[in-house]
Scaffold this motif. Structure first.
Motif, mmCIF file in Angstrom:
data_model
loop_
_atom_site.group_PDB
_atom_site.id
_atom_site.type_symbol
_atom_site.label_atom_id
_atom_site.label_comp_id
_atom_site.label_asym_id
_atom_site.label_seq_id
_atom_site.Cartn_x
_atom_site.Cartn_y
_atom_site.Cartn_z
ATOM 1 N N ARG A 49 1.079 -1.319 -0.031
ATOM 2 C CA ARG A 49 0.072 0.124 0.046
ATOM 3 C C ARG A 49 0.756 1.409 0.073
ATOM 4 O O ARG A 49 1.675 1.429 0.604
ATOM 5 C CB ARG A 49 -0.916 0.031 1.192
ATOM 6 N N HIS A 51 1.155 5.150 0.278
ATOM 7 C CA HIS A 51 0.349 6.446 0.720
ATOM 8 C C HIS A 51 1.211 7.570 0.493
ATOM 9 O O HIS A 51 2.322 7.460 0.579
ATOM 10 C CB HIS A 51 0.072 6.189 2.235
ATOM 11 N N ARG A 54 3.644 8.491 3.239
ATOM 12 C CA ARG A 54 4.480 7.459 3.977
ATOM 13 C C ARG A 54 5.641 7.371 2.646
ATOM 14 O O ARG A 54 5.511 7.396 1.380
ATOM 15 C CB ARG A 54 3.970 6.165 3.946
ATOM 16 N N VAL A 56 7.574 4.870 2.491
ATOM 17 C CA VAL A 56 7.948 3.322 2.034
ATOM 18 C C VAL A 56 6.398 2.726 2.235
ATOM 19 O O VAL A 56 5.552 3.353 2.926
ATOM 20 C CB VAL A 56 8.686 2.641 2.765
ATOM 21 N N ILE A 58 3.342 -0.001 2.832
ATOM 22 C CA ILE A 58 2.791 -0.807 3.892
ATOM 23 C C ILE A 58 2.877 -2.164 3.196
ATOM 24 O O ILE A 58 1.981 -2.148 2.294
ATOM 25 C CB ILE A 58 1.783 -0.432 4.691
ATOM 26 N N LYS A 59 3.251 -3.182 3.730
ATOM 27 C CA LYS A 59 3.146 -4.448 3.129
ATOM 28 C C LYS A 59 2.280 -5.486 4.147
ATOM 29 O O LYS A 59 2.559 -5.618 5.138
ATOM 30 C CB LYS A 59 4.557 -5.192 2.971
ATOM 31 N N LEU A 60 1.610 -6.174 3.279
ATOM 32 C CA LEU A 60 0.906 -7.289 3.951
ATOM 33 C C LEU A 60 0.698 -8.420 3.007
ATOM 34 O O LEU A 60 1.020 -8.177 1.844
ATOM 35 C CB LEU A 60 -0.830 -6.648 4.216
ATOM 36 N N TYR A 76 -5.560 -12.534 5.186
ATOM 37 C CA TYR A 76 -4.349 -11.934 5.456
ATOM 38 C C TYR A 76 -3.791 -12.482 6.721
ATOM 39 O O TYR A 76 -4.230 -13.045 7.649
ATOM 40 C CB TYR A 76 -4.580 -10.544 5.997
ATOM 41 N N PRO A 79 0.659 -8.652 8.450
ATOM 42 C CA PRO A 79 1.345 -8.495 9.908
ATOM 43 C C PRO A 79 0.498 -9.148 10.706
ATOM 44 O O PRO A 79 0.955 -9.555 11.984
ATOM 45 C CB PRO A 79 1.470 -7.250 10.054
ATOM 46 N N GLU A 80 -0.944 -9.240 10.664
ATOM 47 C CA GLU A 80 -1.800 -9.784 11.621
ATOM 48 C C GLU A 80 -2.866 -10.651 10.784
ATOM 49 O O GLU A 80 -3.350 -10.116 9.578
ATOM 50 C CB GLU A 80 -2.365 -9.115 12.603
ATOM 51 N N THR A 82 -6.181 -11.855 9.633
ATOM 52 C CA THR A 82 -7.537 -11.084 9.383
ATOM 53 C C THR A 82 -8.085 -11.655 8.019
ATOM 54 O O THR A 82 -7.201 -11.676 7.078
ATOM 55 C CB THR A 82 -7.701 -9.610 9.279
ATOM 56 N N LEU A 84 -11.009 -10.798 5.045
ATOM 57 C CA LEU A 84 -11.699 -10.166 4.483
ATOM 58 C C LEU A 84 -12.447 -10.840 3.428
ATOM 59 O O LEU A 84 -12.035 -11.665 2.596
ATOM 60 C CB LEU A 84 -11.174 -9.048 3.492
ATOM 61 N N MET A 93 -15.701 -8.632 7.779
ATOM 62 C CA MET A 93 -13.985 -8.773 8.214
ATOM 63 C C MET A 93 -14.345 -9.687 9.579
ATOM 64 O O MET A 93 -15.082 -9.719 10.371
ATOM 65 C CB MET A 93 -13.682 -7.471 8.820
ATOM 66 N N ARG A 97 -9.701 -14.522 15.866
ATOM 67 C CA ARG A 97 -10.651 -15.209 16.896
ATOM 68 C C ARG A 97 -12.006 -15.402 16.456
ATOM 69 O O ARG A 97 -12.819 -15.942 17.220
ATOM 70 C CB ARG A 97 -10.720 -14.286 18.227
ATOM 71 N N LEU B 159 -2.380 1.208 10.222
ATOM 72 C CA LEU B 159 -2.302 0.970 8.599
ATOM 73 C C LEU B 159 -2.001 -0.232 7.972
ATOM 74 O O LEU B 159 -2.102 -0.552 6.984
ATOM 75 C CB LEU B 159 -1.295 2.108 8.257
ATOM 76 N N HIS B 160 -1.773 -1.218 9.131
ATOM 77 C CA HIS B 160 -1.277 -2.657 8.656
ATOM 78 C C HIS B 160 -2.638 -3.536 8.756
ATOM 79 O O HIS B 160 -2.335 -4.588 8.548
ATOM 80 C CB HIS B 160 -0.099 -3.292 9.681
ATOM 81 N N PRO B 162 -6.605 -4.523 7.309
ATOM 82 C CA PRO B 162 -7.159 -4.330 5.817
ATOM 83 C C PRO B 162 -8.078 -3.190 5.942
ATOM 84 O O PRO B 162 -8.415 -2.416 4.767
ATOM 85 C CB PRO B 162 -7.701 -5.699 5.479
ATOM 86 N N GLU B 163 -8.703 -2.875 7.055
ATOM 87 C CA GLU B 163 -9.769 -2.000 7.131
ATOM 88 C C GLU B 163 -9.190 -0.391 6.821
ATOM 89 O O GLU B 163 -10.104 0.411 6.592
ATOM 90 C CB GLU B 163 -10.705 -2.113 8.117
ATOM 91 N N GLN B 168 -7.682 6.114 4.584
ATOM 92 C CA GLN B 168 -6.465 6.523 4.389
ATOM 93 C C GLN B 168 -6.374 7.980 3.955
ATOM 94 O O GLN B 168 -5.450 8.671 4.017
ATOM 95 C CB GLN B 168 -5.776 5.729 3.073
ATOM 96 N N GLY B 547 9.276 6.116 8.617
ATOM 97 C CA GLY B 547 9.255 6.231 7.355
ATOM 98 C C GLY B 547 7.824 6.776 6.935
ATOM 99 O O GLY B 547 7.351 6.842 5.721
ATOM 100 N N TYR B 548 7.346 7.896 7.793
ATOM 101 C CA TYR B 548 6.477 8.857 7.274
ATOM 102 C C TYR B 548 6.953 10.028 6.766
ATOM 103 O O TYR B 548 8.037 10.420 6.958
ATOM 104 C CB TYR B 548 5.373 8.992 8.419
ATOM 105 N N LEU B 549 6.142 10.930 6.127
ATOM 106 C CA LEU B 549 6.530 12.227 5.597
ATOM 107 C C LEU B 549 5.869 13.161 6.403
ATOM 108 O O LEU B 549 4.761 13.637 6.471
ATOM 109 C CB LEU B 549 6.158 12.538 4.174
ATOM 110 N N PHE B 553 1.326 15.734 6.999
ATOM 111 C CA PHE B 553 0.538 15.859 8.139
ATOM 112 C C PHE B 553 0.129 17.490 8.723
ATOM 113 O O PHE B 553 -0.297 17.546 9.525
ATOM 114 C CB PHE B 553 0.924 14.932 9.364
#
Lengths: 205, 775
Positions: A49, A51, A54, A56, A58-60, A76, A79-80, A82, A84, A93, A97, B159-160, B162-163, B168, B547-549, B553
């Motif tokens: 993702r 943004h 950012r 760099v 975000i990786k999922l 997913y 990183p955690e 979930t 969808l 979602m 658990r 941000l990590h 999915p929702e 964003q 790693g944010y800009l 913000f």
């Protein structure tokens, strides 16, 4: 006379192009048909993702399952955990658990996921009803770029590009702008997969 | 007094009573006097928070919500729904009507919070983090840096997920995630959750009047019928499913009304049937009818004079009076003359002692019920006590007209009384005693307020189906936190949230707490912002490191600085500005009624058995479904009263009959009661307050048989026929109650029926054992 010749040449050029265009359209339909026939599909995916705030992405990552009856499931793992689930009933979602949340029908997360489901079904006629299509071919592969015909959806979703080779999808890119996009790389795809009842219960609803 | 004069006086007394009672009862405003609201069964001054909530919710907007689902076979009937909504909205019986999928209100609220997040959401965010920081034990000097690091950690984690894709665009102006958290909370609250609705248009509505009052029922039903007709004019195949408290209330009222007439009629019929079977000239039984009717009239008269408002259940349970009132008629009409030529005065003096004593024991027992906390029990105490006094008076006065026309009863055979029979009877008594001991230790008590109403399974199923269409799930617990005013309730809400975090660490808690800061957090905001003067720079540094800009913000940093410089708004104004935006289902989050404010919170865990501690002034709505805890208290209180009643009647009997005879009399009702509960315990029945009440009633009635048996027993003879007739008619009338659709009435019927049956058996066995000794 010169002008007449130009007109004739242009007409000749157009008539010579028409079969090629027709052939290309037929190719698109063929590719869509073979992609459509891949379902049920199981694959792994890596999502990046990008943004505008950012440096760099975000990786999922996780597992993707597509079933004509049950919809699209993105499980997913990193990183955690979930899941969808996108189906005709909307977006669900489910956390690690098993707790479930249903997104409201107008929820913005539904836009991209619903579009993704529509896309992954590769129903050519249905897609053309909702999206304009641009197709390009290079290096033995293809890229289809879809733009929502609905302007509001287009503003919130941007464009969706699907790239692949033959009957395999390699990447999906949903881009609102060059700095705000989601890139999904599909790997280890198993077309015409057979989902067990447990798998259906766990990854779909 | 001559016989003729006596007849005249008796008739005049009866006529005067009938005319006066008839006039009074004919001119009563039954609508105002008799309630069908189950809440009226509970004391008006009850201070238990769960009851206060129930009263508030039952009469206020929570209970006024009506859920309607319009469907059509082919597609959602949108245009029909427009016509339907227009009809409802144009009728004064509806206060608010909106489509459940209408997002306008939620969008307006979203815009409001986006613009005012620093007023409404920031104070709570800072206080929550301040509390977390305090738990780390770090020095205050690290607070700003800690908060910046924590903010970025939370942003990263979010941000990590999915929702996060949905929000964003908001992140540059809301890196604290105030709005995403609020939206997540709204989803948990379920107010905007869609269900697998199919071709359904879901409509949320609030009616103008209380659903428990007539104005909230028939006018609403009529409007819904008109609205459906309007919808069908647009789409003929439109179908409607709907639910609301008013449907349950109307159905319950109608069923209770039919129960009253059915039970009273069946009760009188059962009593007369038993009498007809056991009396040689059955038409003589008609002599008992005036006594029963006078008794019922006296009971109605007394109870309507003493109390301003009565619950309809009093009259349902009052059907039992028939079985008890008829006893006095039997005792008088079955009492043969002691000798030829016995005068009326002599005879009545002979019968009056046991008659008055048995009446006294029952009336004293029911009189004690006046000390109960529960209005229903107090009302029942007056109803039965007055009915019995009227019955004994009516029996004496009526009998005065026909002293020479005693009933001739069929003689029922006595129990065998030989030596072997005696062994058997003793064995039966021992077995009964063992059953009582074993069964009583197995008793299980549970009260449920819903058992006071007639079950409506079809409405329950419809309610479940409609609620499912509206996405309501049973895996969430709903809590209501109260306070004397909004600020008080909001402060308590924080205390409850702290308890909830500790008790259910994995469950998210959503609701008004996230929308509105506590008064303390709101007041502390200026100081907190001053403390956090270095926060923007610390946050920029953290953002860059992760790693944010930071420059992206800028909207957030500008808002932060503006907030620091602004004058804080008044708390009341904050509330006043929010309230108009909480419409539709969101209006349920804050309730104000009867000088109390209630905040609703929804938790991600299933309803739990453990209620929040009382000091939190918070109740879970599953507690409200049964009110078991509250009724448990009433049960304990009723038990105390019953034991006092037992003591009083026991003492009276011992004083009047001496210790030996008195205790023997006393042993029959008390033993019958224990055996009854023992049998119920062995049968695995779950008992409630009304079983206890039935046990007490059974003791009072059984006393009559024990006393009359002791007074009129002839040596070597079975018990007098009047006792058998009385007991059998009582069993018949309570047997009828045992078939009531209302669970508590059935409980009462079963318990009293069993008690009286056991008492009759005890009297018969006692007579059989005595016969043998006499022989």
């Amino acid at each position: 006379m010169k002008f007449f010749r130009v007109i004739v040449l242009c007409l000749l050029a157009l008539t010579s192009l028409s079969p090629a265009l027709r052939a290309e359209r037929e190719d698109v339909e063929l590719i869509f048909a073979s992609l459509h026939d891949n379902a049920p599909l199981r694959a792994t995916f890596a999502e990046a993702r990008f943004h505008p705030f950012r440096a760099v992405p975000i990786k999922l990552s996780g597992e993707l399952r597509l079933d004509p009856a049950h919809g699209l499931s993105l499980h997913y793992v990193e990183p955690e955990e979930t899941t969808l689930i996108v189906d005709d009933r909307g977006l669900l979602m489910r956390d690690a658990r098993g707790r479930e949340r249903v997104a409201p029908p107008d929820h913005r997360a539904q836009d991209s996921t619903r579009a993704l489901l529509q896309l992954m079904r590769f129903d050519y006629r249905a897609l053309l009803a909702d999206f304009t299509l641009q197709d390009t071919y290079a290096d033995g592969g293809w890229t289809f770029t879809f733009t929502p015909r609905d302007t509001d959806l287009s503003a919130s979703l941007g464009t969706i590009s699907v790239s692949g080779q033959a009957d395999r999808v390699n990447t999906i890119v949903m881009a609102k702008s060059p700095r705000q996009r989601v890139e999904i790389t599909v790997t280890d795809a198993t077309p015409r997969a057979e989902f067990t009842a447990d798998e259906i219960a766990r990854y779909f609803r | 007094m001559t016989e003729r004069r006596r007849h005249l006086v008796a008739r005049l007394i009866l006529l005067a009573f009938v005319v006066l009672a008839g006039l009074r009862l004919a001119t009563l405003d039954y609508g105002a006097k008799i309630s069908t609201n189950v809440i009226d069964l509970i004391p008006a001054d009850e201070r238990e928070p769960e009851l206060h909530v129930l009263r508030t919710l039952a009469n206020e907007q929570q209970a006024r919500v009506v859920l309607l689902a319009l469907s059509a076979p082919a597609a959602p009937p949108d245009k029909a729904a427009d016509a339907f909504i227009a009809t409802l909205a144009g009728d004064p019986s509806f206060a608010e009507v909106r489509r459940a999928d209408d997002t306008a209100a939620r969008d307006a609220l979203g815009r409001f919070f986006f613009e005012r997040s620093t007023d409404y959401l920031l104070p709570g965010w800072i206080e929550r983090h301040r509390a977390e920081f305090a738990q780390t034990g770090r020095p205050d000097a690290e607070w700003t840096d800690w908060l910046a690091a924590r903010t970025v950690d939370e942003l990263d984690a979010y941000l990590h997920t999915p929702e996060s894709a949905a929000f964003q665009d908001l992140i540059p102006s809301d890196p604290l995630l105030l709005l995403p958290r609020l939206a997540s909370s709204a989803r948990l609250a379920g107010g905007d959750t869609p269900a697998d609705a199919g071709n359904v248009v879901r409509i949320w509505a609030r009616i103008a009047a209380s659903p428990l009052e007539p104005e909230g029922q028939q006018p609403v039903f009529a409007t819904i019928d008109r609205a459906l007709a309007a919808a069908r004019a647009v789409t003929p195949e439109t179908d409607l499913r709907w639910t609301g408290v008013n449907r349950f209330a109307a159905a319950s009222e109608s069923r209770i009304r039919s129960e009253i007439s059915l039970l009273n009629t069946l009760s009188i019929a059962a009593v007369l049937l038993v009498s007809v079977m056991l009396i040689r000239r059955p038409w003589q039984v008609l002599h008992l009818l005036p006594i029963i009717l006078c008794s019922l009239a006296g009971a109605w008269l007394a109870v309507t004079l003493v109390f301003d408002r009565l619950h309809i259940l009093v009259f349902v349970i009052g059907a039992l009076l028939t079985g008890a009132a008829i006893d006095y008629g039997f005792h008088l009409f079955l009492h043969a003359d002691a000798h030829a030529g016995e005068g009326y005065g002599q005879k009545i003096r002979r019968v009056l002692r046991p008659l008055l004593l048995s009446c006294f024991t029952t009336v004293a027992g029911f009189g004690l019920l006046l000390m109960s906390e529960l209005p229903l029990i107090r009302h029942l105490g007056v109803f039965v006590a007055a009915g019995l006094c009227t019955a004994v008076a009516a029996a004496v006065v009526y009998h005065a007209q026909y002293p020479g026309k005693p009933f001739v009863a069929r003689q029922l055979p006595a129990l065998p009384a030989g030596r072997r029979a005696s062994v058997v009877w003793r064995g039966v008594v021992v077995l009964a005693a063992l059953a009582a001991v074993a069964g009583v230790s197995r008793l299980h008590w549970h009260d449920d307020i819903r058992e006071l109403e007639v079950p409506t399974p079809e409405l329950d199923a419809n309610d479940d189906a409609v609620n499912a269409l509206f996405g309501q799930q049973d895996d969430r617990a709903i809590y209501l936190t109260g306070g004397d005013n909004l600020a008080d309730a909001r402060t308590r809400l924080d205390a409850f949230a702290a308890w909830h975090r500790e008790r259910f660490p994995d469950a998210e808690l959503a609701g008004a707490a996230l929308m509105l800061p506590s008064p303390a957090a709101h007041a502390a905001l200026p100081d907190r912002l001053r403390e956090l003067g270095g926060f923007p720079d610390a946050l920029r540094a953290e953002l860059r490191e992760h790693g944010y800009l930071p420059e992206a913000f800028a909207p957030f940093f500008n808002t932060w600085e503006r907030t620091r410089a602004a004058t804080p708004s008044d708390y009341d104004r904050l509330v006043a500005e929010l309230r108009p935006l909480l419409v539709g289902p969101m209006s349920m989050l804050i309730n104000e009624a009867d000088g109390r404010v209630w905040f609703a919170s929804i938790s991600g865990h299933p309803p739990a058995d453990e209620p929040p501690p009382p000091e939190l002034q918070t109740v879970a709505t599953n507690q409200l479904r049964t009110l078991n805890r509250l009724f448990g208290r009433y049960r304990a209180s009723a038990l105390r009263l019953s034991l006092i009643g037992l003591g009083v009647t026991g003492l009276a009997v011992v004083l009047l009959y001496g210790p030996r005879r008195g205790l023997r009399i006393y042993a029959i009702p008390v033993g019958a009661c224990f055996v009854t509960f023992g049998v119920l315990g062995l049968a695995g029945a779950t008992l409630n307050l009304f079983h206890l009440l039935g046990g007490f009633l059974g003791v009072c009635l059984s006393h009559d048989y024990a006393i009359f048996s002791a007074e009129t027993r002839a040596p070597g003879k079975p018990p007098p026929v009047s006792i058998r007739l009385s007991a059998l008619t009582t069993i018949a009338s309570f047997g009828v109650l045992a078939f009531s659709q209302i669970p508590v009435i059935a409980a009462l019927g079963v318990t009293v029926g069993l008690s009286v049956f056991t008492a009759l058996a005890a009297v018969e066995i006692d007579a059989a054992l005595r016969s043998r000794r006499h022989a």
